[in-house]
Design a protein around this motif. Structure first.
Motif, PDB file in Angstrom:
ATOM      1  N   ASP A 288      -9.725 -27.789 -50.643  1.00 45.96           N
ATOM      2  CA  ASP A 288      -9.862 -27.722 -49.184  1.00 45.96           C
ATOM      3  C   ASP A 288     -10.696 -26.532 -48.725  1.00 45.96           C
ATOM      4  O   ASP A 288     -11.069 -26.447 -47.550  1.00 45.96           O
ATOM      5  CB  ASP A 288      -8.482 -27.654 -48.534  1.00 45.96           C
ATOM      6  CG  ASP A 288      -7.668 -28.919 -48.782  1.00 45.96           C
ATOM      7  OD1 ASP A 288      -8.291 -29.992 -48.911  1.00 45.96           O
ATOM      8  OD2 ASP A 288      -6.434 -28.829 -48.856  1.00 45.96           O
ATOM      9  N   PRO A 290     -10.135 -23.269 -47.962  1.00 48.66           N
ATOM     10  CA  PRO A 290      -9.751 -22.451 -46.800  1.00 48.66           C
ATOM     11  C   PRO A 290     -10.235 -21.015 -46.965  1.00 48.66           C
ATOM     12  O   PRO A 290     -10.375 -20.524 -48.092  1.00 48.66           O
ATOM     13  CB  PRO A 290      -8.221 -22.522 -46.829  1.00 48.66           C
ATOM     14  CG  PRO A 290      -7.898 -22.713 -48.275  1.00 48.66           C
ATOM     15  CD  PRO A 290      -8.998 -23.571 -48.834  1.00 48.66           C
ATOM     16  N   THR A 308      -4.561 -17.523 -48.032  1.00 49.79           N
ATOM     17  CA  THR A 308      -5.619 -18.267 -47.356  1.00 49.79           C
ATOM     18  C   THR A 308      -5.164 -18.630 -45.947  1.00 49.79           C
ATOM     19  O   THR A 308      -3.969 -18.705 -45.660  1.00 49.79           O
ATOM     20  CB  THR A 308      -5.980 -19.549 -48.134  1.00 49.79           C
ATOM     21  OG1 THR A 308      -4.785 -20.260 -48.465  1.00 49.79           O
ATOM     22  CG2 THR A 308      -6.731 -19.205 -49.413  1.00 49.79           C
ATOM     23  N   ASP A 310      -4.738 -21.151 -44.305  1.00 43.52           N
ATOM     24  CA  ASP A 310      -4.073 -22.429 -44.074  1.00 43.52           C
ATOM     25  C   ASP A 310      -2.575 -22.248 -44.277  1.00 43.52           C
ATOM     26  O   ASP A 310      -1.869 -23.196 -44.619  1.00 43.52           O
ATOM     27  CB  ASP A 310      -4.625 -23.511 -45.003  1.00 43.52           C
ATOM     28  CG  ASP A 310      -4.480 -23.150 -46.480  1.00 43.52           C
ATOM     29  OD1 ASP A 310      -4.077 -22.005 -46.777  1.00 43.52           O
ATOM     30  OD2 ASP A 310      -4.766 -24.011 -47.339  1.00 43.52           O
ATOM     31  N   SER A 311      -2.105 -21.009 -44.058  1.00 40.67           N
ATOM     32  CA  SER A 311      -0.689 -20.674 -44.196  1.00 40.67           C
ATOM     33  C   SER A 311      -0.163 -20.994 -45.594  1.00 40.67           C
ATOM     34  O   SER A 311       0.926 -21.541 -45.763  1.00 40.67           O
ATOM     35  CB  SER A 311       0.146 -21.411 -43.133  1.00 40.67           C
ATOM     36  OG  SER A 311      -0.248 -21.039 -41.824  1.00 40.67           O
ATOM     37  N   THR A 312      -0.960 -20.623 -46.590  1.00 38.43           N
ATOM     38  CA  THR A 312      -0.592 -20.873 -47.986  1.00 38.43           C
ATOM     39  C   THR A 312      -0.939 -19.655 -48.830  1.00 38.43           C
ATOM     40  O   THR A 312      -1.953 -18.999 -48.590  1.00 38.43           O
ATOM     41  CB  THR A 312      -1.335 -22.103 -48.543  1.00 38.43           C
ATOM     42  OG1 THR A 312      -1.065 -23.240 -47.705  1.00 38.43           O
ATOM     43  CG2 THR A 312      -0.901 -22.421 -49.967  1.00 38.43           C
ATOM     44  N   LYS A 328       4.687 -21.486 -49.380  1.00 36.89           N
ATOM     45  CA  LYS A 328       4.482 -21.902 -48.000  1.00 36.89           C
ATOM     46  C   LYS A 328       5.710 -21.569 -47.158  1.00 36.89           C
ATOM     47  O   LYS A 328       6.764 -21.218 -47.677  1.00 36.89           O
ATOM     48  CB  LYS A 328       4.208 -23.406 -47.932  1.00 36.89           C
ATOM     49  CG  LYS A 328       2.868 -23.851 -48.507  1.00 36.89           C
ATOM     50  CD  LYS A 328       2.754 -25.370 -48.476  1.00 36.89           C
ATOM     51  CE  LYS A 328       1.375 -25.845 -48.885  1.00 36.89           C
ATOM     52  NZ  LYS A 328       0.358 -25.619 -47.836  1.00 36.89           N
ATOM     53  N   GLU A 333      -2.976 -18.106 -40.060  1.00 33.67           N
ATOM     54  CA  GLU A 333      -4.136 -18.903 -39.683  1.00 33.67           C
ATOM     55  C   GLU A 333      -5.282 -18.077 -39.119  1.00 33.67           C
ATOM     56  O   GLU A 333      -6.389 -18.582 -38.958  1.00 33.67           O
ATOM     57  CB  GLU A 333      -3.726 -19.951 -38.638  1.00 33.67           C
ATOM     58  CG  GLU A 333      -2.654 -20.918 -39.133  1.00 33.67           C
ATOM     59  CD  GLU A 333      -2.135 -21.829 -38.035  1.00 33.67           C
ATOM     60  OE1 GLU A 333      -2.407 -21.520 -36.849  1.00 33.67           O
ATOM     61  OE2 GLU A 333      -1.465 -22.832 -38.347  1.00 33.67           O
TER      62      GLU A 333
END
Length: 418
Positions: A288, A290, A308, A310-312, A328, A333
């Motif tokens: 993805d 991010p 990253t 993307d909240s990961t 997670k 973000e």
């Protein structure tokens, strides 16, 4: 911090000396262009053991350096697809290492002990000294402050930057601090006197991240000018310029023996570099793609922890180049929050990271379970740090908060060093 600064260009003392090396390396190392995932604000506003389990502990010293091992593994092509996983309880060697163990959340009960006040703008970073005696904090108010790690008592303020400070790093002997600023410079400080020893100039935009190597004779820095620079601490000269990324560099760091550098960027790439040659040995990227907000090597240098937007949080295997774990539950973000390894809880290892919902999250490294969230800040928890020997966590907040909090583990354990 909290202000959109105009871009400034600092004169490069080492540009002439490094130009030839940079040009030679550019073709091999330059990253493909990629758009920013979100509009960038100012630099500091973004900042504004069983054998079958994974371990990040430092193993006995190896006769071969980590860079040599990484270079050897880089010669073999990385698989483009993952092999089929066997069913039942049969595991490959890699899967056996990652097999989840039962949760031991009763070992983690952090409680607020001290709240530190003094900065007048958002606090971008907080870092414990390697000897465990001090906590350093940096802020958009252009200063670095020193506090006692034991009781949060204020010690002194280091002032001299012309713009906000985005990151700080300690030397291994806890005598010196390096600071990265929106004024496009890095400053080297004598920590306990507050005396500025050197100002490193060369970056053409905000300096966003900085780190010492374990020997503390080199400093690595990353900037909004998309480059990574390696500096000689003794002379203050730039030794190498890595045209590392196609977007701002959000984080840099060395591995346990200083032979490797890791960098992360808003271009979505995590890259591993040979310190001596400047060669890019491996690039880690998620499908993805991010933006990468923070990266660091695990204490044993076998893994890289990457945040990253993307909240990961991803834990990458350096050997395979694959993502080994995902964490997670937090919100990330917009800002470059710090993530850390918590290794001082007896018999267990954890991942710690701030969040945009004003909390700090603690995950079990093995099970990926959230074992505790710490609440008390009134704004984004941007900075976080784990004490090197005791069960203490430091956190710091953005503009509406402007405090540093020290959390002590209150779980009962005969070997709890806190």
């Amino acid at each position: 911090l909290g202000t959109v600064y105009t871009m400034s260009s600092a004169p490069s003392e080492a540009a002439a000396a490094a130009a030839e090396a940079a040009a030679a390396a550019a073709e091999a190392m330059a990253a493909p262009a990629a758009p920013l995932a979100s509009e960038l604000e100012s630099s500091s506003s973004k900042r504004s053991k069983p054998d079958d389990q994974m371990s990040v502990d430092v193993p006995p010293p190896s006769t071969a350096g980590d860079a040599a091992a990484m270079a050897a593994s880089a010669e073999a092509p990385m698989p483009t697809t993952s092999p089929a996983k066997p069913s039942g309880d049969h595991y490959t060697e890699e899967e056996a290492e990652l097999k989840a163990a039962p949760s031991t959340s009763e070992q983690v009960r952090f409680a607020l002990r001290f709240t530190l006040k003094g900065h007048t703008k958002a606090i971008s970073a907080c870092k414990f000294s390697p000897d465990g005696l001090w906590l350093a904090t940096s802020s958009g108010d252009k200063t670095i402050k020193l506090w006692s790690a034991a009781d949060g008592k204020y010690e002194l303020t280091l002032a001299g930057h012309d713009q906000g400070v985005s990151d700080i790093a300690w030397s291994s002997d806890s005598k010196y601090l390096a600071s990265a600023s929106d004024d496009a410079t890095i400053r080297l400080w004598e920590a306990l006197t507050g005396r500025c020893l050197k100002t490193l100039k060369g970056h053409a935009n905000y300096v966003f991240c900085v780190s010492f190597n374990p020997q503390s004779n080199l400093i690595v820095s990353g900037s909004f000018d998309e480059s990574v620079r390696v500096w000689d601490v003794k002379t203050g000269k730039c030794l190498r310029i890595l045209p590392a990324h196609s977007d701002p560099v959000s984080a840099v760091g060395f591995n346990r023996d200083g032979t490797l550098i890791v960098s992360g960027s808003y271009d979505g790439l995590v890259r591993i570099w040979d310190t001596a040659t400047g060669q890019c040995l491996k690039t880690l990227i998620d499908d993805d793609n991010p933006p990468v907000s923070n990266v660091q090597f695990a204490p044993n240098s076998k893994y890289i922890l990457a945040c990253t937007l993307d909240s990961t949080i991803r834990l990458w295997s350096c050997a395979t180049g694959k993502c080994a774990k995902l964490y997670k539950g937090h919100k990330n973000e917009k800002y470059c929050t710090f993530a850390n390894f918590l290794t001082t809880v007896p018999g267990r290892q954890y991942i710690v990271c701030g969040s945009e919902d004003r909390k700090l999250y603690i995950w079990d490294l093995q099970t990926k379970e959230i074992v505790q969230t710490l609440e008390g800040h009134t704004d984004v928890v941007l900075g976080s740090a784990c004490h090197p020997t005791k069960c203490i966590i430091a956190t710091s907040g953005l503009s509406s908060d402007r405090t540093v909090k020290l959390w002590f583990n209150t779980a009962k354990s005969e070997t709890n060093p806190a």
